[in-house]
Design a protein around this motif. Structure first.
Motif, PDB file in Angstrom:
ATOM      1  N   HIS A  20     -15.378   5.149  36.514  1.00  0.00           N
ATOM      2  CA  HIS A  20     -15.440   4.437  35.234  1.00  0.00           C
ATOM      3  C   HIS A  20     -16.731   3.632  35.152  1.00  0.00           C
ATOM      4  N   ALA A  21     -17.466   3.805  34.074  1.00  0.00           N
ATOM      5  CA  ALA A  21     -18.710   3.060  33.871  1.00  0.00           C
ATOM      6  C   ALA A  21     -18.525   2.047  32.751  1.00  0.00           C
ATOM      7  N   GLY A  22     -19.448   1.108  32.659  1.00  0.00           N
ATOM      8  CA  GLY A  22     -19.360   0.120  31.586  1.00  0.00           C
ATOM      9  C   GLY A  22     -20.442  -0.918  31.704  1.00  0.00           C
ATOM     10  N   HIS A  23     -20.148  -2.074  31.123  1.00  0.00           N
ATOM     11  CA  HIS A  23     -21.113  -3.162  31.034  1.00  0.00           C
ATOM     12  C   HIS A  23     -20.411  -4.473  31.392  1.00  0.00           C
ATOM     13  N   VAL A  24     -21.105  -5.342  32.122  1.00  0.00           N
ATOM     14  CA  VAL A  24     -20.578  -6.658  32.488  1.00  0.00           C
ATOM     15  C   VAL A  24     -21.654  -7.698  32.227  1.00  0.00           C
ATOM     16  N   VAL A  25     -21.265  -8.828  31.641  1.00  0.00           N
ATOM     17  CA  VAL A  25     -22.207  -9.937  31.481  1.00  0.00           C
ATOM     18  C   VAL A  25     -21.535 -11.235  31.914  1.00  0.00           C
ATOM     19  N   ILE A  26     -22.256 -12.014  32.710  1.00  0.00           N
ATOM     20  CA  ILE A  26     -21.845 -13.373  33.055  1.00  0.00           C
ATOM     21  C   ILE A  26     -22.918 -14.300  32.490  1.00  0.00           C
ATOM     22  N   ALA A  27     -22.486 -15.271  31.672  1.00  0.00           N
ATOM     23  CA  ALA A  27     -23.443 -16.180  31.017  1.00  0.00           C
ATOM     24  C   ALA A  27     -23.063 -17.626  31.303  1.00  0.00           C
ATOM     25  N   ASN A  28     -24.037 -18.519  31.134  1.00  0.00           N
ATOM     26  CA  ASN A  28     -23.738 -19.945  31.251  1.00  0.00           C
ATOM     27  C   ASN A  28     -23.808 -20.610  29.876  1.00  0.00           C
ATOM     28  N   ALA A  29     -23.450 -21.889  29.844  1.00  0.00           N
ATOM     29  CA  ALA A  29     -23.328 -22.575  28.552  1.00  0.00           C
ATOM     30  C   ALA A  29     -24.679 -22.818  27.897  1.00  0.00           C
ATOM     31  N   ALA A  30     -25.762 -22.685  28.663  1.00  0.00           N
ATOM     32  CA  ALA A  30     -27.107 -22.799  28.073  1.00  0.00           C
ATOM     33  C   ALA A  30     -27.470 -21.509  27.343  1.00  0.00           C
ATOM     34  N   GLY A  31     -26.563 -20.517  27.421  1.00  0.00           N
ATOM     35  CA  GLY A  31     -26.817 -19.252  26.724  1.00  0.00           C
ATOM     36  C   GLY A  31     -27.591 -18.265  27.568  1.00  0.00           C
ATOM     37  N   GLU A  32     -27.751 -18.592  28.852  1.00  0.00           N
ATOM     38  CA  GLU A  32     -28.491 -17.684  29.739  1.00  0.00           C
ATOM     39  C   GLU A  32     -27.549 -16.675  30.385  1.00  0.00           C
ATOM     40  N   VAL A  33     -28.016 -15.444  30.475  1.00  0.00           N
ATOM     41  CA  VAL A  33     -27.281 -14.414  31.204  1.00  0.00           C
ATOM     42  C   VAL A  33     -27.615 -14.603  32.678  1.00  0.00           C
ATOM     43  N   VAL A  34     -26.604 -14.949  33.475  1.00  0.00           N
ATOM     44  CA  VAL A  34     -26.885 -15.209  34.893  1.00  0.00           C
ATOM     45  C   VAL A  34     -26.666 -13.964  35.748  1.00  0.00           C
ATOM     46  N   GLN A  35     -25.938 -12.993  35.207  1.00  0.00           N
ATOM     47  CA  GLN A  35     -25.752 -11.737  35.928  1.00  0.00           C
ATOM     48  C   GLN A  35     -25.317 -10.694  34.902  1.00  0.00           C
TER      49      GLN A  35
END
Lengths: 331, 331
Positions: A20-35
């Motif tokens: 299974h493939a897909g997309h993952v995003v982890i962001a912080n409250a400053a709006g930055e994508v951290v991973q």
């Protein structure tokens, strides 16, 4: 769904059987994508994984306060429950409190996912009703807001005051105008968004504790209600419920149809959003467990992690013939 | 699963919501690949899509003749049925004829897929037995061969004479030594193979009519039995059954778990094999319908094609909120 990456694998006999493939995003409250893995800008339908956003107008309008909604009722407004007795009894009572009934719902009926409830209906030769619908708590919330606003009964129409308020909240929380909407399984509009915007929105929920104002206070109320009552959000044994318990009540986790998951991590000030491109629940559950373990909020030794991220797929004679594994991106 | 290509899409609100990728191979009896999408050399577990191969030793050994097996019984030996009464009554009777019973099966029990059968068990508060297992016909075939050979009861062990005969037939039909096996849901070994070899094997079945010899005659017998009794291969309303009917009984079609499908087209002398990388049945059903339509053996106006390749996904209130579409590769 371009540029997706492999996230979850199924192995059998020492060989990769499915992936299974897909997309993952982890962001912080400053709006930055951290991973991120895959395409952070993928446009998705977040489906039920944004019920915490859809519940914000209920709270911010004063409707929840006016109706005296409890923490349990707020949890149900953010739930995709399986129609067990603990869910249907509470939604029925809520409709009674509103002076409304099952016919006022617009979610439609489907067989409950909870086995005891389903078998009970089959034995009684009864059809499921709209209260069994996994979204009936969200719809009870929509009805509460509808009544508060004195609006018309077709609260699932996209130009109804309830859905206009939902869209406004959704676009504010995700920080961008939605490119459009689809009709969800429960007939409510489901607004599309970028996956990274959704992760940023979840990070705003994560950062809300300690902030004052109508929006952060509403965010805290719904996210807390959901993680305080994990058994109301899905069901005993379900990934969403068991993963929230295994995270010790510190994380709000919500799944959506077609392979979506979100998570709100106040301790870390982070938000997570993921989409499995093929829409598989088994992969979305494994991926969110892997992400939470990677962030240190879920113990890899916990039964909930083992059951979802490294599930043994037992066949009809009890043989562990296959297993779920995280792909390299999530290991 | 490398180099897979998009085959089936799910659309909602005018937007791509989910997508399924995989591999498709169409081969002729000369062993040539006449069309492929994705990686024709992908190694897969063919799962139940090779039941027509697993049934060859039953016929070629003389066991089927000695036991007087009917065309219906042969069809069941190649079936993944849903445990409806028409299936379980025939498998029960078959075991009786062998002087054996349900405890002699080694497939394990699971709830039948057929709704009436499942609800019947739930109302009677009964557990399913091994005869309800979707593979019970294949296992009745294995038991028929076991008895004929005078072999021991553990016919699902990889070194049992039955499975040794299955492996030999499998490697002959696919034209190559299997790189290994996994344990299937029904506990029988399932031998891995290249997808193009599987398509070539199906083409050998397609070319068998008119050829003389033990192997082609057995191939004709099992493939004919399966397409003559489509209702025994899966169930009323199921993709496999309805697609065979819609092809007018000219094509043998068989699905397998984790997104596999095979087809045997004697009129064209072609064999088809496909694997959806993520294992989704909905995508495998759509893809095989698309391939069969592309080959001109399935009418795009037929309900079976519409139901699988261009399925309207109706929500709880009857709204066609989403739909299945073939990706460009299969259009």
């Amino acid at each position: 769904m371009e540029h997706r990456v492999d996230l979850v694998e199924i192995w059998r006999g020492g060989r990769l059987e499915s992936v299974h493939a897909g997309h993952v995003v982890i962001a912080n409250a400053a709006g930055e994508v951290v991973q991120s893995h895959g395409n952070a800008g993928a446009i998705i339908y977040p489906r039920s994984a944004v019920k915490m956003i859809q519940a914000l107008p209920l709270i911010e309008s004063g409707a929840a306060h006016a109706a005296g909604l409890t923490s349990e009722q707020l949890a149900l407004s953010g739930a995709s429950h399986r129609g067990a007795a603990i869910h249907t009894e509470r939604v029925s009572a809520w409709l009674d409190e509103l002076g409304l009934g099952e016919p006022d719902l617009r979610c439609g009926a489907h067989m409950p996912g909870n086995e005891a409830a389903r078998n009970g209906l089959i034995r009684a030769e009864e059809e499921p009703c709209q209260i069994h619908n996994n979204c009936s708590g969200k719809h009870a919330g929509f009805l509460t807001l509808t009544k508060h606003l004195g609006a018309g009964p077709e609260y699932i129409e996209v130009d109804h005051p309830v859905q206009k308020a939902v869209r406004e909240a959704f676009e504010e929380v995700t920080g961008r105008a939605s490119p459009g909407y689809g009709i969800d399984g429960c007939s409510a509009p489901n607004f599309a968004c970028r996956l990274d915007d959704l992760a940023r929105g979840m990070a705003r929920f994560a950062a809300a504790p300690g902030q004052s104002g109508r929006r952060p206070e509403a965010m805290v109320r719904i996210a807390e209600a959901m993680r305080t009552h994990p058994e109301l959000i899905s069901d005993e044994g379900a990934a969403c419920t068991e993963l929230m318990r295994a995270c010790g009540g510190r994380v709000t986790i919500k799944g959506g149809a077609e392979g979506v998951y979100t998570a709100i991590l106040p301790d870390l000030g982070l938000g997570v959003a993921l989409k499995i491109a093929d829409g598989a629940s088994r992969a979305a559950e494994a991926a969110i467990a892997g992400v939470l373990a990677g962030l240190g909020v879920l113990d890899r030794a916990s039964p909930a992690y083992q059951e979802h991220a490294e599930k043994k797929l037992v066949n009809c004679r009890g043989i562990a013939a296959a297993e779920t594994r995280l792909a390299p991106a999530l290991r």
